[in-house]
Design an enzyme around this catalytic site. Structure first.
Site, mmCIF file in Angstrom:
data_model
loop_
_atom_site.group_PDB
_atom_site.id
_atom_site.type_symbol
_atom_site.label_atom_id
_atom_site.label_comp_id
_atom_site.label_asym_id
_atom_site.label_seq_id
_atom_site.Cartn_x
_atom_site.Cartn_y
_atom_site.Cartn_z
ATOM 1 N N TYR A 120 0.744 -1.258 0.058
ATOM 2 C CA TYR A 120 -0.288 0.019 0.047
ATOM 3 C C TYR A 120 0.939 1.169 0.065
ATOM 4 O O TYR A 120 1.661 1.392 0.687
ATOM 5 C CB TYR A 120 -0.867 0.177 1.376
ATOM 6 C CG TYR A 120 -1.477 1.395 1.608
ATOM 7 C CD1 TYR A 120 -2.763 1.619 0.368
ATOM 8 C CD2 TYR A 120 -1.126 2.374 2.459
ATOM 9 C CE1 TYR A 120 -2.929 3.010 0.659
ATOM 10 C CE2 TYR A 120 -1.446 3.606 2.369
ATOM 11 C CZ TYR A 120 -2.765 4.011 1.735
ATOM 12 O OH TYR A 120 -3.174 5.217 1.869
ATOM 13 N N GLY B 15 -5.013 6.037 -0.130
ATOM 14 C CA GLY B 15 -6.362 5.882 0.665
ATOM 15 C C GLY B 15 -7.421 5.146 -0.443
ATOM 16 O O GLY B 15 -7.154 3.944 -0.536
#
Length: 517
Positions: free
Chosen positions: A62, A69
């Site tokens: 990520y 987000g």
């Protein structure tokens, strides 16, 4: 900044830091060094190596190989991975409002460095070293105060730290605002080239709110002692009943902070050798109950310290990179709920000190309640009393500051807003809570400054009338009285008091008077 030889060195990566450590480095009393401890260096090296390994294997991480987000579902092509962190710093460059002071900026730098130095953010030595150099050369990013919802951390304000490290934002340096790239060039420092995880690592955390919380805690801790001393002075000015602070009385309600406040007042009044009885059997609550009011903050501070220092010494990043164990752990450690609760609690307890001092000055200036003192404490020729109004406007000002402080006690933490395409659908508002707390503290310092001058004026009048023997008072209280009367002449004729009030607020914020050591 103080002389380099006088500074102590604060070591990052060696062990837990305290609130006082952050305050010291914020004020320039400490410089920064990085630990050479083996465990620390292994964690930093392993995190970098593990991320490199994952990227080489085309691993999904990520914020490294994905968008941010809600954009997590969008894979970033490997040729663009290295550009992604720079874009993160740029699109968050939208902060507004006033900017943080240089002292606050230094606290933010130190707090973020301490989180990254936990060794679970996958950052390089280059980033850690440049943060250290910024502190030691007093290069401080210019950071707007507004724009953070406190989760995913302090993204927008911390983007100004990241942007300064890469040479694209402004900094304070040598009393001026300048481009960070130019400043680094003058210091022979190289702008940082962000590695794939590093934009996220420096921005995705609670450094701004935690830094402000450290500064707020330090000022609030001092206000406990100042409000106590102010109560002693007000009690003397009103010719109050010192038996309200008796040690036997307080032994039966054993809140430790409350008991300490009462003990300090007893010492100020030399209670056991010079007990004082008032015409009234019981003084008004703003004197009689002062230990119970101030004691709430005194007894809350140890709990607040635990919350703040836990956050300060945490890896509040996402994802967490366990390089040694080779884990990428996705979670929500950027969430600032503990700081939000700490600051919402702190500002409420501090605002109560403003309210207390406001009631004390109201009693001191009012001839219906001040036990024979002149109206508004105007101490001049009786023939000129018709045109002199003494502390009348100062008391009005104190009431205004108090009202604003009380208004700001609405807890910020309950105003969560869903944002960022409902990915950040429950946020902490911790930074707003911390900013509110600092504003409440500022207003409270102004109230206490106003009441302090009024109480000193009251003691001056009592002493001139032979209603108070100064040698009956404790040394610390008497020393403070003489210090303030040294720059605050008798108010016998009306004059502007703004400069005197500002000097007194400055003295409070610099913690000039060493109280109850």
């Amino acid at each position: 900044m103080i002389n380099q030889q006088q500074k102590r060195s604060l070591v990052f990566g060696q062990g837990p830091l305290s609130i006082e450590d952050i305050v010291a480095i914020a004020k320039g009393h400490s410089d920064a060094t990085l630990s050479n401890d083996t465990d620390f260096t292994q964690r930093i090296d392993a995190g970098v190596a593990f991320l490199d390994k994952l990227l080489a294997e085309d691993g999904v991480i990520y914020g490294v190989t994905t968008g941010y987000g809600d954009s997590v579902t969008r894979a970033v092509p490997l040729p663009l991975v290295n550009e992604l962190p720079l874009h993160l710093t740029r699109f968050h460059g939208c902060g507004l409002g006033d900017v943080f002071s240089k002292e606050q900026g230094r606290a933010i730098l130190a707090t973020r460095l301490n989180s990254l130095a936990q060794g679970y953010s996958g950052v390089s030595w280059d980033m850690l070293s440049l943060l250290k150099e910024y502190l030691n050369h007093d290069v401080v990013p210019v950071i707007p105060q507004e724009g953070s919802v406190g989760a995913s951390g302090d993204l927008t304000p911390l983007s100004y730290v990241a942007g300064a490290l890469v040479g694209e934002r402004d900094v304070y340096f040598k009393g001026e605002v300048a481009n960070s790239g130019e400043v680094m060039k003058s210091l022979n420092l190289s702008p940082l080239t962000l590695r794939p995880k590093e934009g996220l690592a420096i921005m995705n955390g609670t450094a701004v709110m935690t830094a402000l919380a450290c500064l707020a805690f330090s000022r609030a801790e001092y206000l406990v002692k100042l409000a106590t001393r102010l109560t002693s002075l007000s009690s003397l000015g009103l010719m109050g009943n010192s038996h309200h602070f008796d040690d036997i009385l307080f032994s039966v309600k054993p809140h430790a902070g409350q008991q300490q406040v009462a003990a300090w007042i007893r010492d100020d009044l030399n209670y056991h050798t010079h007990p004082r009885n008032a015409d009234r059997l019981q003084d008004r609550y703003s004197i009689r109950c002062a230990p119970h009011i101030i004691g709430v903050l005194a007894d809350t501070l140890p709990w607040l310290r635990q919350l703040i220092e836990n956050e300060l010494n945490s890896a509040n990043d996402n994802p967490i990179i366990d390089g040694i164990g080779e884990h990428v752990l996705h979670g929500g450690h950027f969430y600032g709920g503990h700081i939000a609760m700490a600051m919402d609690t702190l500002k409420t307890a501090v605002a109560n000190l403003a309210d207390l001092a406001d009631r004390q000055i109201a009693s001191l200036v009012d001839s219906k309640f001040n036990n024979g003192l002149p109206s508004n404490l105007s101490n001049g020729d009786p023939q000129r009393q018709y045109i002199n109004h003494g502390f009348k406007a100062v008391q009005i000002g104190a009431s205004a500051y108090t009202a604003e402080a009380l208004k700001l006690t609405m807890p910020a933490s309950v105003f969560s807003r869903s944002t960022e395409c409902h990915n950040q659908d429950k946020v902490s508002m911790g930074t707003i809570a911390a900013r509110d707390a600092l504003r409440v503290i500022q207003l409270t310092e102004q109230v206490l400054a106003s009441t302090l001058l009024a109480a000193i004026q009251a003691l001056r009048i009592r002493q001139e009338r032979d209603e108070l023997a100064l040698d009956s008072l404790a040394h610390g209280l008497l020393e403070m009285y003489h210090d303030i009367t040294g720059y605050f002449p008798n108010l016998d004729e009306d004059r502007p008091l703004e400069r005197t009030l500002r000097d007194t607020v400055d003295a409070i914020q610099q913690q000039k008077w060493k109280l109850y050591e």
